[in-house]
Design a protein around this motif. Structure first.
Motif, PDB file in Angstrom:
ATOM      1  N   SER A 224       0.827  -1.201   0.000  1.00 17.91           N
ATOM      2  CA  SER A 224       0.000   0.000   0.000  1.00 17.91           C
ATOM      3  C   SER A 224       0.866   1.258   0.000  1.00 17.91           C
ATOM      4  O   SER A 224       0.598   2.214  -0.740  1.00 17.91           O
ATOM      5  N   MET A 225       1.910   1.255   0.829  1.00 24.38           N
ATOM      6  CA  MET A 225       2.818   2.410   0.856  1.00 24.38           C
ATOM      7  C   MET A 225       3.521   2.572  -0.482  1.00 24.38           C
ATOM      8  O   MET A 225       3.697   3.693  -0.973  1.00 24.38           O
ATOM      9  N   GLN A 226       3.885   1.472  -1.101  1.00 18.78           N
ATOM     10  CA  GLN A 226       4.549   1.514  -2.400  1.00 18.78           C
ATOM     11  C   GLN A 226       3.598   2.097  -3.455  1.00 18.78           C
ATOM     12  O   GLN A 226       4.004   2.935  -4.273  1.00 18.78           O
ATOM     13  N   ASP A 227       2.339   1.670  -3.432  1.00 24.84           N
ATOM     14  CA  ASP A 227       1.342   2.213  -4.368  1.00 24.84           C
ATOM     15  C   ASP A 227       1.140   3.709  -4.154  1.00 24.84           C
ATOM     16  O   ASP A 227       1.059   4.485  -5.116  1.00 24.84           O
ATOM     17  N   GLN A 228       1.064   4.136  -2.875  1.00 26.32           N
ATOM     18  CA  GLN A 228       0.895   5.553  -2.581  1.00 26.32           C
ATOM     19  C   GLN A 228       2.084   6.364  -3.079  1.00 26.32           C
ATOM     20  O   GLN A 228       1.916   7.445  -3.646  1.00 26.32           O
ATOM     21  N   LEU A 229       3.266   5.837  -2.915  1.00 26.82           N
ATOM     22  CA  LEU A 229       4.475   6.520  -3.378  1.00 26.82           C
ATOM     23  C   LEU A 229       4.469   6.643  -4.896  1.00 26.82           C
ATOM     24  O   LEU A 229       4.795   7.703  -5.446  1.00 26.82           O
ATOM     25  N   GLN A 230       4.072   5.574  -5.588  1.00 24.06           N
ATOM     26  CA  GLN A 230       3.988   5.623  -7.051  1.00 24.06           C
ATOM     27  C   GLN A 230       2.942   6.645  -7.505  1.00 24.06           C
ATOM     28  O   GLN A 230       3.172   7.410  -8.440  1.00 24.06           O
ATOM     29  N   ASN A 231       1.791   6.670  -6.836  1.00 32.22           N
ATOM     30  CA  ASN A 231       0.743   7.630  -7.198  1.00 32.22           C
ATOM     31  C   ASN A 231       1.201   9.072  -6.968  1.00 32.22           C
ATOM     32  O   ASN A 231       0.927   9.960  -7.785  1.00 32.22           O
ATOM     33  N   GLN A 232       1.885   9.299  -5.864  1.00 32.69           N
ATOM     34  CA  GLN A 232       2.395  10.647  -5.600  1.00 32.69           C
ATOM     35  C   GLN A 232       3.433  11.046  -6.648  1.00 32.69           C
ATOM     36  O   GLN A 232       3.457  12.190  -7.107  1.00 32.69           O
ATOM     37  N   THR A 233       4.276  10.095  -7.020  1.00 33.86           N
ATOM     38  CA  THR A 233       5.294  10.379  -8.038  1.00 33.86           C
ATOM     39  C   THR A 233       4.629  10.699  -9.371  1.00 33.86           C
ATOM     40  O   THR A 233       5.030  11.645 -10.061  1.00 33.86           O
ATOM     41  N   ARG A 234       3.605   9.942  -9.748  1.00 30.18           N
ATOM     42  CA  ARG A 234       2.876  10.196 -11.003  1.00 30.18           C
ATOM     43  C   ARG A 234       2.211  11.569 -10.984  1.00 30.18           C
ATOM     44  O   ARG A 234       2.182  12.261 -11.997  1.00 30.18           O
ATOM     45  N   SER A 235       1.672  11.944  -9.818  1.00 30.58           N
ATOM     46  CA  SER A 235       1.003  13.247  -9.755  1.00 30.58           C
ATOM     47  C   SER A 235       2.018  14.393  -9.816  1.00 30.58           C
ATOM     48  O   SER A 235       1.711  15.472 -10.318  1.00 30.58           O
ATOM     49  N   MET A 236       3.226  14.138  -9.329  1.00 31.20           N
ATOM     50  CA  MET A 236       4.260  15.175  -9.378  1.00 31.20           C
ATOM     51  C   MET A 236       4.886  15.283 -10.769  1.00 31.20           C
ATOM     52  O   MET A 236       5.303  16.362 -11.182  1.00 31.20           O
ATOM     53  N   PHE A 237       4.947  14.163 -11.484  1.00 37.28           N
ATOM     54  CA  PHE A 237       5.567  14.130 -12.810  1.00 37.28           C
ATOM     55  C   PHE A 237       4.590  13.510 -13.808  1.00 37.28           C
ATOM     56  O   PHE A 237       4.773  12.383 -14.254  1.00 37.28           O
ATOM     57  N   PRO A 238       3.559  14.246 -14.182  1.00 35.14           N
ATOM     58  CA  PRO A 238       2.497  13.671 -15.025  1.00 35.14           C
ATOM     59  C   PRO A 238       2.964  13.322 -16.439  1.00 35.14           C
ATOM     60  O   PRO A 238       2.331  12.530 -17.115  1.00 35.14           O
ATOM     61  N   GLY A 239       4.073  13.837 -16.921  1.00 31.72           N
ATOM     62  CA  GLY A 239       4.530  13.566 -18.274  1.00 31.72           C
ATOM     63  C   GLY A 239       5.130  12.193 -18.471  1.00 31.72           C
ATOM     64  O   GLY A 239       5.254  11.726 -19.600  1.00 31.72           O
ATOM     65  N   PHE A 240       5.513  11.522 -17.391  1.00 30.80           N
ATOM     66  CA  PHE A 240       6.132  10.210 -17.518  1.00 30.80           C
ATOM     67  C   PHE A 240       5.076   9.122 -17.448  1.00 30.80           C
ATOM     68  O   PHE A 240       4.276   9.085 -16.520  1.00 30.80           O
ATOM     69  N   PRO A 241       5.081   8.219 -18.455  1.00 31.96           N
ATOM     70  CA  PRO A 241       4.108   7.108 -18.394  1.00 31.96           C
ATOM     71  C   PRO A 241       4.517   6.106 -17.305  1.00 31.96           C
ATOM     72  O   PRO A 241       5.693   6.005 -16.963  1.00 31.96           O
ATOM     73  N   PRO A 242       3.563   5.366 -16.763  1.00 32.33           N
ATOM     74  CA  PRO A 242       3.874   4.395 -15.714  1.00 32.33           C
ATOM     75  C   PRO A 242       4.853   3.333 -16.208  1.00 32.33           C
ATOM     76  O   PRO A 242       4.709   2.822 -17.318  1.00 32.33           O
ATOM     77  N   GLY A 243       5.876   3.050 -15.425  1.00 33.54           N
ATOM     78  CA  GLY A 243       6.841   2.007 -15.752  1.00 33.54           C
ATOM     79  C   GLY A 243       7.937   2.442 -16.685  1.00 33.54           C
ATOM     80  O   GLY A 243       8.844   1.693 -16.965  1.00 33.54           O
ATOM     81  N   ASP A 244       7.888   3.662 -17.237  1.00 26.11           N
ATOM     82  CA  ASP A 244       8.904   4.150 -18.141  1.00 26.11           C
ATOM     83  C   ASP A 244      10.047   4.761 -17.351  1.00 26.11           C
ATOM     84  O   ASP A 244       9.846   5.707 -16.616  1.00 26.11           O
ATOM     85  N   SER A 245      11.231   4.195 -17.483  1.00 24.04           N
ATOM     86  CA  SER A 245      12.356   4.727 -16.713  1.00 24.04           C
ATOM     87  C   SER A 245      13.108   5.779 -17.508  1.00 24.04           C
ATOM     88  O   SER A 245      14.005   6.413 -16.983  1.00 24.04           O
ATOM     89  N   GLY A 246      12.810   5.927 -18.805  1.00 24.99           N
ATOM     90  CA  GLY A 246      13.419   6.988 -19.590  1.00 24.99           C
ATOM     91  C   GLY A 246      14.781   6.630 -20.139  1.00 24.99           C
ATOM     92  O   GLY A 246      15.424   7.441 -20.765  1.00 24.99           O
ATOM     93  N   ASP A 247      15.243   5.397 -19.977  1.00 27.84           N
ATOM     94  CA  ASP A 247      16.572   5.039 -20.480  1.00 27.84           C
ATOM     95  C   ASP A 247      16.480   3.968 -21.564  1.00 27.84           C
ATOM     96  O   ASP A 247      16.877   2.867 -21.392  1.00 27.84           O
ATOM     97  N   LYS A 248      15.925   4.391 -22.739  1.00 29.85           N
ATOM     98  CA  LYS A 248      15.794   3.455 -23.868  1.00 29.85           C
ATOM     99  C   LYS A 248      16.903   3.645 -24.838  1.00 29.85           C
ATOM    100  O   LYS A 248      17.496   4.632 -25.028  1.00 29.85           O
TER     101      LYS A 248
END
Length: 181
Positions: free
Chosen positions: A157-181
């Motif tokens: 649950s804490m991990q999910d909350q952290l992911q949701n907060q991160t998504r809300s802070m950085f809305p341009g990044f899709p879920p699971g995309d680390s940006g190093d392709k």
């Protein structure tokens, strides 16, 4: 008024000197003091350093190597893993409280056995302890399993909350995309 703490001095030659009896004693004698619930303190004769824990650990080591061990290898390994962790103090208090509860329970059982069966209670107590421990082990396992399941759910649950907060802070990044392709 309570009796003063019995002072035992440890000399460099590894001998223990009981200041109350003015005689040298052995680890076996110190064990007897423990069994009689006598308060004592072992100090280094030269430096005055408190060596009580060290002497008690020596007695435990002798008991563990001399007969039927109380601690399994898994349990001892678990203790070692707790050293240095944030849970070390909590485990120490937990074990101390449970040991006190166990000793209090055992004393009450002995008192009740003497009242009901007289002075010959050894066989009755042994049978009762076997039954009690056979019941207790599955109950403790169930309790620990429930605790671990609850801890796992809280972590997820804490991990999910952290992911949701991160998504809300950085809305341009899709879920699971680390940006190093």
């Amino acid at each position: 008024m309570s009796e003063p703490v019995r002072l035992i001095k440890k000399y460099p030659n590894r001998r223990l000197y009981d200041t109350k009896t003015s005689a040298y004693i052995t680890l076996g004698d110190v064990k007897e003091l423990v069994l009689k619930f006598e308060c004592f303190k072992v100090v280094d004769a030269k430096s005055g350093e408190d060596l009580t824990r060290s002497i008690l650990l020596q007695i435990i080591l002798e008991e563990e190597t001399g007969g039927v061990p109380l601690f399994s290898c898994d349990l001892l390994s678990g203790f070692i893993r707790f050293y240095g962790s944030t849970s070390q103090n909590m485990l120490g208090r937990y074990l101390e409280n449970n040991m006190k509860t166990f000793v209090d329970f055992q004393q009450k059982l002995q008192e009740q056995s003497r009242t009901m069966y007289g002075s010959d209670t050894a066989s009755v107590q042994a049978d009762f302890w076997n039954q009690f421990l056979n019941f207790q082990q599955p109950a403790m396992q169930n309790m620990m399993t429930a605790y671990m399941d609850q801890s796992k759910k809280m972590f997820l649950s804490m991990q999910d909350q952290l992911q949701n907060q991160t998504r809300s802070m950085f809305p341009g990044f899709p879920p699971g995309d680390s940006g190093d392709k």
